[in-house]
Design an enzyme around this catalytic site. Structure first.
Site, short mmCIF file in Angstrom:
data_model
loop_
_atom_site.label_atom_id
_atom_site.label_comp_id
_atom_site.label_asym_id
_atom_site.label_seq_id
_atom_site.Cartn_x
_atom_site.Cartn_y
_atom_site.Cartn_z
CG ASP A 45 -6.55 -2.98 -0.46
OD1 ASP A 45 -6.61 -1.86 0.10
OD2 ASP A 45 -5.60 -3.77 -0.27
CB SER A 46 -10.36 0.90 1.76
OG SER A 46 -10.50 1.69 0.59
CG ASP A 84 -5.08 -0.45 -3.35
OD1 ASP A 84 -3.85 -0.46 -3.53
OD2 ASP A 84 -5.61 -0.20 -2.25
CE LYS A 114 -3.00 2.51 -2.63
NZ LYS A 114 -2.73 1.40 -1.70
CD GLU A 116 -1.28 -2.21 1.30
OE1 GLU A 116 -0.82 -2.97 2.17
OE2 GLU A 116 -2.47 -1.85 1.29
CD GLU A 184 -2.99 3.67 5.42
OE1 GLU A 184 -2.86 3.30 4.24
OE2 GLU A 184 -3.94 3.33 6.15
O1 KIV Z 1 -7.32 1.01 0.10
C1 KIV Z 1 -7.29 2.22 0.25
O2 KIV Z 1 -8.31 2.91 0.29
C2 KIV Z 1 -5.98 2.85 0.39
C3 KIV Z 1 -5.92 4.28 0.81
C4 KIV Z 1 -6.50 4.48 2.13
C5 KIV Z 1 -4.57 4.85 0.67
O3 KIV Z 1 -4.99 2.23 0.15
#
Ligand code: KIV
Length: 264
Positions: A45-46, A84, A114, A116, A184
């Site tokens: 989600d980056s 994510d 994934k 969090e 992280e």
């Molecule tokens: O969103 C993302 O890119 C991440 C990684 C940096 C672990 O969660």
């Protein structure tokens, strides 16, 4: 070469082979990262920050993430594609979490998701997703979706109490059935202790060398994103892209492009 399986990452931990993970967000970046031999492509989600220009990861929607995961799935053959789960796609109820995780697999072609946070908060969501046959990767430490609660992007696990909490969270995620956990921005020695206490692999970002694998954001390693202590610029794409764009503009303005070789 067949695709990396979520379940097979455990074997890498056992054998000591480090796991290389990069983020990617579209077809060409997935193709290049896949061909480079990464084990896992994370559609993080980056994306909100490095692709969409948002100030944090909170503003990207499920539909937008599905769009990016579809592009990445089409561009990858070998790497495991992990999607994510964006903010509020799994926190509200296990049912919503399952529906959204299912969209990543059925509509977008991901092989895992994934999310969090600890199982003590989202165990219901993890169980629902796993029961549907979708592997889940955990993520603890500096979890960017909680940036406002943390009061900024700060290293976590510096004091004894939070060290203890993070160790418990890691164990909890393993017990909940996660196939790997992203750690992280936590101290390297703590990441080492967590890594040796688990049978599933840890994937570090700003968590030192003892983790079973490492993940970085693609734009950061190309010099197109943020400059942080834990990341590294492995290639200066900013320079290459800027030079190409400037050369194009110069040649168009001066009339040297297109020349005879580039016309019919
Ligand atoms: O969103 C993302 O890119 C991440 C990684 C940096 C672990 O969660």
């Amino acid at each position: 070469m067949s695709r990396v399986k979520a379940v097979s990452l455990k074997d890498r931990k056992r054998s000591g082979e480090k796991i290389a993970v990069l983020t990617a967000y579209d077809f060409p970046s997935a193709k290049l990262t896949d061909e480079s031999g990464v084990d896992v492509i994370l559609v993080g989600d980056s994306c909100a920050m490095v692709v969409m220009g948002l100030p944090d990861t909170l503003g990207i929607t499920m539909d937008e993430m599905v769009h990016h995961v579809r592009m990445v799935s089409r561009g990858s053959e070998h790497a495991l594609v992990v999607a994510d789960m964006p903010f509020l796609s799994y926190q509200i109820s296990p049912e919503e979490a399952l529906r959204n995780a299912g969209r990543f697999v059925a509509e977008a072609g991901a092989q895992a998701v994934k999310l969090e946070g600890p199982a003590s908060k989202f165990g219901g969501a993890i169980e629902a997703i796993l029961n549907a046959g979708i592997p889940v990767m955990g993520h603890i430490g500096l979890t960017p979706q909680s940036v406002h609660q943390f009061g900024g992007y700060k290293v976590q696990g510096r004091d004894p109490e939070s060290r203890k909490r993070l160790k418990e969270e890691a164990k909890g995620l393993e017990e909940a059935g996660c196939f790997a956990i992203v750690l992280e921005c936590i101290p390297a020695d703590l990441a080492g202790e967590i890594t040796s206490s688990l049978t599933i692999p840890t994937i570090g970002i700003g968590a030192g060398a003892a983790c079973d694998g490492q993940v970085l954001v693609m734009h950061d390693i190309l010099g197109l994103g943020a400059y942080t202590k834990f990341s590294k610029v492995f290639g200066d794409a900013r320079f290459v892209m800027q030079k190409a764009f400037q050369d194009f503009v110069r040649e168009v303005k001066s009339g040297t492009f297109p020349d005879k070789d580039h016309q019919y």
